[in-house]
Write an enzyme that holds these catalytic residues in place. Structure first.
Site, mmCIF file in Angstrom:
data_model
loop_
_atom_site.group_PDB
_atom_site.id
_atom_site.type_symbol
_atom_site.label_atom_id
_atom_site.label_comp_id
_atom_site.label_asym_id
_atom_site.label_seq_id
_atom_site.Cartn_x
_atom_site.Cartn_y
_atom_site.Cartn_z
ATOM 1 N N ASP A 55 0.842 -1.195 0.000
ATOM 2 C CA ASP A 55 0.000 0.000 0.000
ATOM 3 C C ASP A 55 0.878 1.248 0.000
ATOM 4 O O ASP A 55 0.985 1.983 0.994
ATOM 5 C CB ASP A 55 -0.939 -0.019 1.208
ATOM 6 N N ASP B 32 -6.080 -7.151 -5.117
ATOM 7 C CA ASP B 32 -7.227 -6.750 -4.312
ATOM 8 C C ASP B 32 -7.945 -5.578 -4.977
ATOM 9 O O ASP B 32 -7.839 -4.431 -4.534
ATOM 10 C CB ASP B 32 -6.756 -6.373 -2.902
ATOM 11 N N LYS C 96 -11.407 -5.830 -5.789
ATOM 12 C CA LYS C 96 -12.808 -5.875 -5.360
ATOM 13 C C LYS C 96 -13.753 -5.585 -6.530
ATOM 14 O O LYS C 96 -14.519 -4.625 -6.527
ATOM 15 C CB LYS C 96 -13.042 -4.891 -4.217
ATOM 16 N N LEU D 205 -16.741 -5.331 -8.986
ATOM 17 C CA LEU D 205 -18.201 -5.325 -8.932
ATOM 18 C C LEU D 205 -18.721 -4.491 -10.092
ATOM 19 O O LEU D 205 -18.429 -3.296 -10.192
ATOM 20 C CB LEU D 205 -18.713 -4.753 -7.607
ATOM 21 N N ILE E 83 -21.451 -5.088 -13.988
ATOM 22 C CA ILE E 83 -22.298 -6.044 -14.691
ATOM 23 C C ILE E 83 -21.486 -7.308 -14.963
ATOM 24 O O ILE E 83 -20.254 -7.290 -14.981
ATOM 25 C CB ILE E 83 -22.846 -5.442 -15.990
ATOM 26 N N ASN F 26 -20.707 -9.263 -17.478
ATOM 27 C CA ASN F 26 -19.725 -9.342 -18.560
ATOM 28 C C ASN F 26 -18.450 -8.580 -18.210
ATOM 29 O O ASN F 26 -17.338 -9.052 -18.488
ATOM 30 C CB ASN F 26 -20.320 -8.788 -19.844
ATOM 31 N N THR F 27 -18.591 -7.427 -17.579
ATOM 32 C CA THR F 27 -17.418 -6.634 -17.215
ATOM 33 C C THR F 27 -16.595 -7.339 -16.146
ATOM 34 O O THR F 27 -15.360 -7.341 -16.192
ATOM 35 C CB THR F 27 -17.858 -5.239 -16.726
ATOM 36 N N THR G 4 -13.518 -4.653 6.738
ATOM 37 C CA THR G 4 -13.170 -4.617 8.161
ATOM 38 C C THR G 4 -13.194 -3.207 8.743
ATOM 39 O O THR G 4 -13.039 -3.042 9.947
ATOM 40 C CB THR G 4 -11.785 -5.249 8.399
ATOM 41 N N GLN H 98 -9.300 0.784 10.830
ATOM 42 C CA GLN H 98 -9.952 -0.515 10.928
ATOM 43 C C GLN H 98 -10.776 -0.593 12.216
ATOM 44 O O GLN H 98 -10.372 -0.078 13.261
ATOM 45 C CB GLN H 98 -8.911 -1.641 10.935
#
Length: 238
Positions: free
Chosen positions: A19, A68, A70, A72, A74, A76-77, A123, A193
């Site tokens: 990071d 990482d 994540k 999200l 449609i 197909n994408t 988290t 966190q």
């Protein structure tokens, strides 16, 4: 397991989060950690700073990469994103645990060694955050629902807090990965966190892999910080 076996198992379970804002800083960390670390996470910060080609570079060097991002979108994408992650050489890839996205990801990754992870609840969130977002479930309830869906759809594992690892291990069985971020050595600041755990507690709860970023990459001596965490993990595995 003996001490040598425990240490080897710990090295295969620790994922260091790169990071940092530049490729050069990421490479410096990798060089500093050397053979002590086998797994690295590349997330938004480094990916959007031009760090995605580092996935292939690390894979060629014999490292494993937890990508990482994540996903999200449609279906197909999401599927096309999974195919691109495979081509880069990623070992793990996160998908927000919405059923349509997980189904598309599983179909796209069929026959490949890529492990798909369903992100249950971040988290950094608690029950109040879920209420603000319009969810009618508590954190444990939503984590359990999404973990069960990930299992039934055929995902390779889930991402959840260590506090949920025990019940989730019972729910999804012994074979799926449980990757836990929010890992903080004893005495370390939690930062942003809200659901954190020590490395030893996370492994004893049932986690398979631990993601550690700031406690290592922001340490004055990252290598020694990583070694201390690996020692704690090896003791817990023993």
């Amino acid at each position: 397991m003996n001490a040598v076996t425990n240490r080897a198992a710990a090295r295969d379970r620790l994922i260091v989060g790169l990071d940092v804002p530049t490729w050069a800083e990421a490479e410096t960390i990798v060089d500093t950690l050397g053979d002590e670390v086998l797994w690295y996470k590349i997330g938004y910060q480094l990916a959007y700073a031009g760090g995605l080609p580092l996935v292939s570079e690390l894979a060629r060097a014999g490292k494993h990469v937890f990508l990482d991002l994540k996903l999200l979108d449609i279906s197909n994408t999401v599927a096309k994103g999974v195919e691109s992650a495979q081509a880069l050489g990623a070992s793990m890839l996160t998908i927000h645990a919405y059923p349509h996205a997980m189904k598309a990801a599983v179909a796209a990754a069929s026959g490949s060694p890529l492990t798909l992870l369903g992100v249950t609840v971040l988290t950094s969130l608690d029950d109040a955050d879920l209420k603000d977002a319009g969810y009618g479930l508590t954190v444990p309830e939503l984590v359990a629902r999404r973990a069960q869906q990930a299992r039934d759809i055929g995902m390779g594992g889930i991402v959840s807090a260590a506090s949920e690892a025990g019940p989730m291990r019972e729910l999804i069985g012994p074979d799926m990965a449980i990757v836990t971020p929010g890992i903080r050595p004893a005495g370390a600041a939690a930062g942003d966190q809200k659901r954190v755990a020590t490395p030893g507690d996370a492994l004893r709860a049932g986690a398979s892999h631990l993601v550690v970023a700031r406690p290592i990459v922001a340490a004055s001596d990252p290598r020694q910080a990583a070694i201390a965490i690996l020692d704690e993990m090896a003791a817990a595995l023993g």
